[in-house]
Design a protein around this motif. Structure first.
Motif, PDB file in Angstrom:
ATOM      1  N   UNK A  92      26.059  14.175 -70.718  1.00  0.00           N
ATOM      2  CA  UNK A  92      26.984  13.430 -71.582  1.00  0.00           C
ATOM      3  C   UNK A  92      27.418  12.115 -70.945  1.00  0.00           C
ATOM      4  N   UNK A  93      27.727  12.122 -69.653  1.00  0.00           N
ATOM      5  CA  UNK A  93      28.193  10.897 -68.984  1.00  0.00           C
ATOM      6  C   UNK A  93      27.117   9.812 -69.012  1.00  0.00           C
ATOM      7  N   UNK A  94      25.863  10.228 -68.763  1.00  0.00           N
ATOM      8  CA  UNK A  94      24.774   9.268 -68.762  1.00  0.00           C
ATOM      9  C   UNK A  94      24.547   8.698 -70.158  1.00  0.00           C
ATOM     10  N   UNK A  95      24.681   9.523 -71.160  1.00  0.00           N
ATOM     11  CA  UNK A  95      24.497   9.068 -72.540  1.00  0.00           C
ATOM     12  C   UNK A  95      25.623   8.121 -72.964  1.00  0.00           C
ATOM     13  N   UNK A 147      26.980   2.694 -74.467  1.00  0.00           N
ATOM     14  CA  UNK A 147      27.896   1.569 -74.260  1.00  0.00           C
ATOM     15  C   UNK A 147      27.134   0.318 -73.830  1.00  0.00           C
ATOM     16  N   UNK A 148      26.125   0.510 -72.961  1.00  0.00           N
ATOM     17  CA  UNK A 148      25.320  -0.634 -72.523  1.00  0.00           C
ATOM     18  C   UNK A 148      24.527  -1.234 -73.686  1.00  0.00           C
ATOM     19  N   UNK A 162      32.861  11.172 -74.968  1.00  0.00           N
ATOM     20  CA  UNK A 162      33.844  11.217 -73.879  1.00  0.00           C
ATOM     21  C   UNK A 162      34.843  12.342 -74.112  1.00  0.00           C
ATOM     22  N   UNK A 163      35.631  12.640 -73.096  1.00  0.00           N
ATOM     23  CA  UNK A 163      36.567  13.773 -73.174  1.00  0.00           C
ATOM     24  C   UNK A 163      37.549  13.598 -74.319  1.00  0.00           C
ATOM     25  N   UNK A 164      38.099  12.412 -74.415  1.00  0.00           N
ATOM     26  CA  UNK A 164      38.948  12.070 -75.557  1.00  0.00           C
ATOM     27  C   UNK A 164      38.424  10.776 -76.157  1.00  0.00           C
ATOM     28  N   UNK A 165      38.806  10.503 -77.392  1.00  0.00           N
ATOM     29  CA  UNK A 165      38.272   9.326 -78.083  1.00  0.00           C
ATOM     30  C   UNK A 165      38.714   8.009 -77.460  1.00  0.00           C
TER      31      UNK A 165
END
Length: 604
Positions: free
Chosen positions: A449-452, A457-458, A483-486
């Motif tokens: 998820x973090x990588x996506x 975003x990029x 992300x964890x929260x919007x």
């Protein structure tokens, strides 16, 4: 010894003496009575006598009403005053203010109708049996007179508030519904025009020309030009919101006036109101089920992909429309293009598995659309459904069948493609960077998820550079959904704010910019939080663009037809004079200019 006695006598004579009240029905003296039964009896008598006072000095009226106003705000559920006849008293005072102009304009009586209507609204806010007593006391008719604008917009505000509370209770709704058609027309007019009225009657006036009692009520006597303006903006917003709330009391009961409320012209105007469609008290939430308008749906969709507090309500409204067979295929062509970005949203406003609910609703008849006779009007909507199916169904199945080695190979490929995309971006090859990020996203496992988030975003930043704001909004929303929260990924918030600014959606841009600053302030790694200059510029720009009185000011500042003609005539005359001067310069100095120019060229 005599001198000492004289001093004692003098000092005793200077001591403050207890003043006894000579008024037979003084409210403040009644409140100080010790036995509760006696105090209640005297207060009840005060409520009866207060509207009947024939005294020339009516200043005590305002003091009493101001005191009751404060009590009603702090203790709206206290049954004492409603049981002693406060509603009858307030009703008579409002009626007296409307019918007796001489009395209303004497001393400080102009404040009384406002206080009286506010007291009624406070006591009927929570308790249904208080509202029943108020209706039996005849409060509806004088409140209607205030709503009709018999005094000013300040009294309209408290009247619409009180009527909204009365209409919200089942047992008192019918008493308000006697004036159903008129109330709906008045409330719609107030909701649409309240900012223009407040600007014309107060905000747009110079300090000396403002009505004094309006200034006093707005600031509670503190005064100050800036404070008055801030409070006037707040009150105008409340006037609009409470008008929508009153309309919603009729709309949710689906009476004969439903079509009158949800007219197309009104819903179009509601789209432009701050939170007008997303607010759960808005009649448009119900009206959308029966009145399909493209710009209305788009307005709700924009809120569903924003940092607005009512984002969850906008998503709920769209899901409600998509689940209804009468509206599904009218709405899905637009809503699918927006909701596709939210299918991985885990939680929102305390609700879990929001993305799964969106996915199930959109894909409930996917096979009929893909392989059957059911066709969507929009090809883009069809592609959005295909994308959801590939992401949420096909990719999950594919990754479950993958071996650990294959997953590691994909992870390594994603890392390499991301690095290549970054290099292409910094080298200025933006379109090539987009291709690298897109390929990385196709290969990236769902669990990363973090990588996506970073890849989405990029790629959004690339779309901003390519002047493609819609694609940037889509990618940043997907990053925020992962992300964890919007609001936790600040870069995506800022990029989406820029994209909304490109599209001219000032409210959405402002909300994202404010949330961006809020997320930076919550960051644990920064001890000293400074608002970036670029964010401050954006907020200032969007606050000016979303100022509630911006349209009212432009209307007032618009020149008349005569003024426009005078300006046009002046500009024409200036152009002619400028042309004549140029002609003279060519005739008398043309040769000298040519010589200088030729000399300069040779020197160069």
């Amino acid at each position: 010894m005599e001198l000492h006695r004289q001093r004692n006598t003098t000092s005793c004579s200077r001591m403050p003496q207890k003043v006894t009240c000579t008024k037979p029905y003084c409210f403040f003296c009644s409140m100080n009575e010790q036995p509760p039964s006696l105090r209640r009896a005297k207060v009840a008598q005060c409520f009866k006598e207060l509207p009947l006072s024939r005294l020339r000095d009516d200043q005590e009226h305002v003091l009493v009403l101001s005191g009751l106003f404060n009590i009603a705000i702090k203790q709206p559920d206290d049954p004492e005053f409603p049981s002693l006849g406060i509603f009858e008293c307030m009703t008579k005072l409002i009626h007296k203010g409307i019918t007796d102009k001489e009395w209303l304009l004497r001393d400080q009586n102009i404040y009384i109708p406002y206080y009286a209507a506010h007291i009624i609204g406070s006591y009927t806010m929570n308790k249904a049996h208080f509202a029943e007593k108020a209706v039996k006391s005849g409060v509806v008719l004088p409140l209607m007179e205030l709503l009709r604008g018999k005094i000013s917009w300040v009294e309209e505000r408290v009247a619409v508030r009180a009527l909204g509370h009365l209409a919200s209770h089942d047992k008192t709704f019918e008493a308000v519904a006697l004036y159903e058609v008129e109330i709906i027309e008045l409330a719609k007019n107030i909701a649409c025009n309240c900012f223009e009225v407040v600007y014309e009657k107060f905000v747009g006036l110079k300090e000396k020309k403002r009505v004094k009692y309006h200034c006093d009520l707005l600031t509670r006597g503190l005064g100050g030009f800036e404070l008055e303006n801030r409070k006037a903006e707040e009150w105008a917003s409340q006037l609009q919101c409470w008008s929508l709330y009153l309309l919603n009391c009729f709309a949710c009961r689906e009476r004969s006036s439903f079509d009158l409320i949800c007219s197309q012209d009104f819903l179009k105007i509601v789209c432009g109101m701050w939170g007008g469609l997303a607010n759960h008290t808005s009649p448009a939430g119900i009206g959308l089920i029966r009145a399909f308008l493209k710009n209305v749906i788009e307005s709700v969709c924009n809120v569903s992909r924003s940092s607005d507090d009512w984002q969850y309500a906008a998503i709920d409204s769209l899901l409600l429309l998509l689940k209804d067979p009468d509206t599904r295929y009218e709405v899905i062509d637009i809503a699918a293009l927006f909701l596709v970005d939210l299918v991985e949203l885990k939680s929102l406003n305390g609700r879990e598995r929001v993305g799964e609910a969106i996915t199930q609703t959109l894909l409930q008849d996917y096979h009929k659309v893909k392989y059957g006779n059911l066709k969507l009007k929009s090809k883009k909507a069809g592609r959005a459904l295909d994308e959801i199916w590939d992401l949420k169904v096909q990719k999950r199945k594919k990754e479950k069948l993958m071996s650990d080695e294959e997953m590691k190979e994909n992870e390594l490929s994603v890392f390499m493609l991301k690095q290549q995309g970054n290099q292409e971006f910094w080298a200025g090859y933006i379109e090539e960077a987009v291709k690298k990020y897109s390929k990385a996203l196709d290969l990236c496992p769902l669990k990363m998820r973090k990588e996506r988030i970073v890849l989405y975003s990029n790629r959004a930043q690339c779309y901003l550079m390519l002047k493609k704001p819609e694609a940037a909004i889509s990618d940043t929303t997907r990053a925020l959904s992962l992300s964890k929260t919007m609001s936790s990924h600040s870069k995506s918030l800022w990029r989406r704010s820029q994209a909304y600014d490109m599209m001219g959606l000032a409210k959405e841009s402002l909300m994202d910019a404010l949330t961006f600053i809020g997320s930076r302030m919550k960051c644990k790694h920064t001890n000293r939080v400074k608002i970036p200059y670029y964010a401050a510029v954006m907020i200032n720009k969007q606050m000016n663009a979303t100022w509630p009185f911006i349209h009212a000011k432009s209307k007032m500042c618009k020149p008349s037809i005569i003024e426009e003609k005078l300006v046009e005539k002046t500009c024409r005359r200036r152009k002619l004079e400028k042309a004549r001067r140029k002609k003279k310069e060519v005739n008398f100095t043309g040769g000298a200019r040519l010589t200088v120019a030729h000399t300069g060229t040779v020197r160069d």
